[in-house]
Design a protein around this motif. Structure first.
Motif: not given
Length: 155
Positions: A49-51, A97-100, A104-113, A142-143
């Motif tokens: 979320d920070r980066f 590790v809380d992968f969920d 969710r943070s990766l999705n908010r960041a728009g990460y598509e890698g 999660i999509v």
């Protein structure tokens, strides 16, 4: 950059300083590895979320922290797999590790890698670990929605 704790602390302060050192160059980003953050007590989802625009690659790697009053987080020069360690890498889904929250943070960041499994579990056969880790990652990937939940009820 995947910063390992033995080199530099892997936290938001050090990451921000690294960005400053390279003048926030657009080609500089992070190979995100949550396992290194968790054993240091840093929240991986907050790091994303920070980066959000600096996560260029993502390792799916788990760690189990087992501080028991005798062990410490620095490893005490003990081999991986030694039960006296304060933390150890484990197969994805078997650790702390809380992968969920990360997905969710990766999705908010728009990460598509890619979500690349980096598997290091000295207590498990690698074929079992590879299969198990892949199944776990696939089950929790999660999509992201195409619209906000409440927008589905609009007129």
């Amino acid at each position: 950059l995947e910063v390992h704790p033995s080199e530099i602390a892997y936290d938001t302060v050090t990451a921000a300083r690294a960005l400053e050192a390279v003048g926030h160059h657009e080609a500089f980003g992070f190979n995100f590895d949550p396992s290194h953050l968790v054993w240091q007590g840093v929240d991986p989802a907050r790091f994303i979320d920070r980066f959000p625009d600096r996560i260029f690659h993502c390792h799916m790697k788990d760690v189990k922290v087992s501080l028991d009053g005798d062990s410490g987080i620095l490893g005490s020069h003990l081999q991986f797999g030694d039960p006296r360690r304060g933390w150890d890498f484990v197969s994805v889904g078997r650790g702390d590790v809380d992968f969920d929250a990360i997905i969710r943070s990766l999705n908010r960041a728009g990460y598509e890698g890619p979500l690349s499994i980096e598997w290091e579990d000295s207590g498990m056969h690698r074929e079992q670990g590879a299969i198990e880790s892949c199944q776990h990652v696939r089950a929790m990937d999660i999509v992201p929605p195409h619209q906000a939940f409440e927008d589905a009820f609009g007129s």
